[in-house]
Design an enzyme around this catalytic site. Sequence first.
Site, PDB file in Angstrom:
ATOM      1  N   GLY B  31       0.789  -1.225   0.000  1.00 45.47           N
ATOM      2  CA  GLY B  31       0.000   0.000   0.000  1.00 45.47           C
ATOM      3  C   GLY B  31       0.822   1.276   0.000  1.00 45.47           C
ATOM      4  O   GLY B  31       0.283   2.361  -0.188  1.00 45.47           O
ATOM      5  N   CYS B 240     -28.970  -7.964 -15.104  1.00 49.89           N
ATOM      6  CA  CYS B 240     -28.402  -7.623 -16.411  1.00 49.89           C
ATOM      7  C   CYS B 240     -29.413  -7.998 -17.497  1.00 49.89           C
ATOM      8  O   CYS B 240     -29.951  -9.104 -17.505  1.00 49.89           O
ATOM      9  CB  CYS B 240     -27.094  -8.378 -16.629  1.00 49.89           C
ATOM     10  SG  CYS B 240     -26.480  -8.302 -18.330  1.00 49.89           S
ATOM     11  N   CYS B 243     -27.680 -11.119 -19.626  1.00 52.59           N
ATOM     12  CA  CYS B 243     -27.358 -12.431 -19.048  1.00 52.59           C
ATOM     13  C   CYS B 243     -28.128 -12.709 -17.761  1.00 52.59           C
ATOM     14  O   CYS B 243     -28.064 -13.806 -17.228  1.00 52.59           O
ATOM     15  CB  CYS B 243     -25.853 -12.557 -18.797  1.00 52.59           C
ATOM     16  SG  CYS B 243     -25.290 -11.678 -17.320  1.00 52.59           S
ATOM     17  N   CYS B 265     -24.164  -5.872 -17.825  1.00 53.43           N
ATOM     18  CA  CYS B 265     -22.889  -6.064 -17.119  1.00 53.43           C
ATOM     19  C   CYS B 265     -21.827  -5.148 -17.715  1.00 53.43           C
ATOM     20  O   CYS B 265     -21.717  -5.038 -18.933  1.00 53.43           O
ATOM     21  CB  CYS B 265     -22.375  -7.493 -17.285  1.00 53.43           C
ATOM     22  SG  CYS B 265     -23.396  -8.760 -16.558  1.00 53.43           S
ATOM     23  N   CYS B 271     -20.242 -11.384 -18.910  1.00 52.52           N
ATOM     24  CA  CYS B 271     -21.588 -11.366 -19.473  1.00 52.52           C
ATOM     25  C   CYS B 271     -21.684 -12.327 -20.665  1.00 52.52           C
ATOM     26  O   CYS B 271     -22.622 -13.112 -20.766  1.00 52.52           O
ATOM     27  CB  CYS B 271     -21.945  -9.943 -19.908  1.00 52.52           C
ATOM     28  SG  CYS B 271     -23.691  -9.707 -20.267  1.00 52.52           S
TER      29      CYS B 271
HETATM   30 ZN   LIG Z   1     -24.641  -9.617 -18.111  1.00 50.21          ZN
END
Ligand SMILES: [Zn+2]
Lengths: 192, 282
Positions: B31, B240, B243, B265, B271
């Site tokens: 980090g 979505c 999908c 998506c 997707c």
């Molecule tokens: Zn999707």
Amino acid sequence: MNGLTPGFADPVPDAQACFRALLEAMARPGRVERLAALPEAPAPLAPAAAAVLLTLADAETPVWTDAGPVAEDWLRFHAGCPLVAEPGLAGFLLATGGLPALAALEAGTEEEPHRSATLIVQVAGLELGGGWRLTGPGIEREHRLQVEGLPRGFLADWAANGARFPRGIDLVLCAGNRLAALPRTTRIEEAG
Amino acid sequence: MTALGYNFGYLDENTKRMIRRALLKAVAVPGHQVPFGAREMPLPYGWGTGGIAVTASVIGAGDRLKVIDQGADDTTNAVSIRHFFAKVTGVGTTERTGEATIIQTRHRIPETRLREGQILVYQVPMPEPLFRLEPRVAETKRMHALADYGLMHVKLYEDIARHGHVAISYNYPVLVGGRYLMSPSPIPAFDNPKMDRMPALQLFGAGREKRIYAVPPYTSVTSLDFEDHPFQPVRADAPCALCGSRESYLDEVVVDDKGGRMFVCSDTDYCATRQTQREAAE
Ligand SMILES: [Zn+2]
């Protein structure tokens, strides 16, 4: 410079492969990586340790080593790095005999902990399993690593190194063509 | 756009070595932002130069590279970077998350869970998470050195007082390994939990600011929050349209010139894979 043994046979891909092994080793402390492409380093340099320096050292990184004049000439020629006599001034250190005192090495500052030394240590043995129990970033639960040839008292020095996080040095252990890394974040326990 | 400087080709070995040294220290101090040398990159900023510099220093002949921009493999930026690396390294490329060994990304983390053996390279426009609150670089360095992140907590708390929640939907600040405040880059806050204890190595490259930082595998990454206002990743409340996924991060897209919209998506590979599976099942 005649008489020096060769460095990497194919410098660009060989350095890339060595770096990927180092990155993997540093990201997953205690995992043992095996290097396929190695330089013909003069004794007492272990091939993996020599490969690490060819991969990372150059004119911008002072190197300290106890490996003697032949090895120093080889490093100067192939890596182009300056060699320093004082461990505290080195960016990379390669210890083939004993270990320099960890507390005397450059540990970076609180603001710039990345300006810290990387200590490469040639050890007699490096095996997965047994020995140490490692925990910390990069480790899902624990990694086990068996290291032979580190001086007594190393674990106490390592704990002291970790206690000054984010300052601290990072370690690369080399044996033959193998290497493993211990970033300063790795905690080590002796597990009987 | 041929004047983008692709003819500069690959980074020279000195530059790669410098970036490689920075990458190893970045992994050793999770980090923490590590500066890298002042050499200019072969692409204009804004095109992912920091990510490209990291990928170019890491990639080897055996890799398979995937490049995404906002989750998509087929946007101009992603296609350009993929072609660039195919040309200057000859490595194979892929759009499948599961097949890639290196994934360079801008603004998303793939929906498919990443695994060991993969490296996720983020393109970072601004690496300093505190820069809007404290413009003085010396002062932000001091704050990181002391882990003094009160300024950020105050900002988040003011958000909650004003809006009832933290009003940050992208680039939501995280704490790495319980120590360093880090910018996750402008990914949606929805993606933040994917960073936590990810089995893959995460590398971040900022070209303009010339900073590199990293999150090692299995390292804790927590989004800053308060006990009475825990971090809550948000997602559009819809499946979505292509999908049917109810888990993925969605983009709202305009589908016609009458203002019709739908949610799909943002991760095109995820997707497409789901759509193929659905068709095969029917
Ligand atoms: Zn999707």
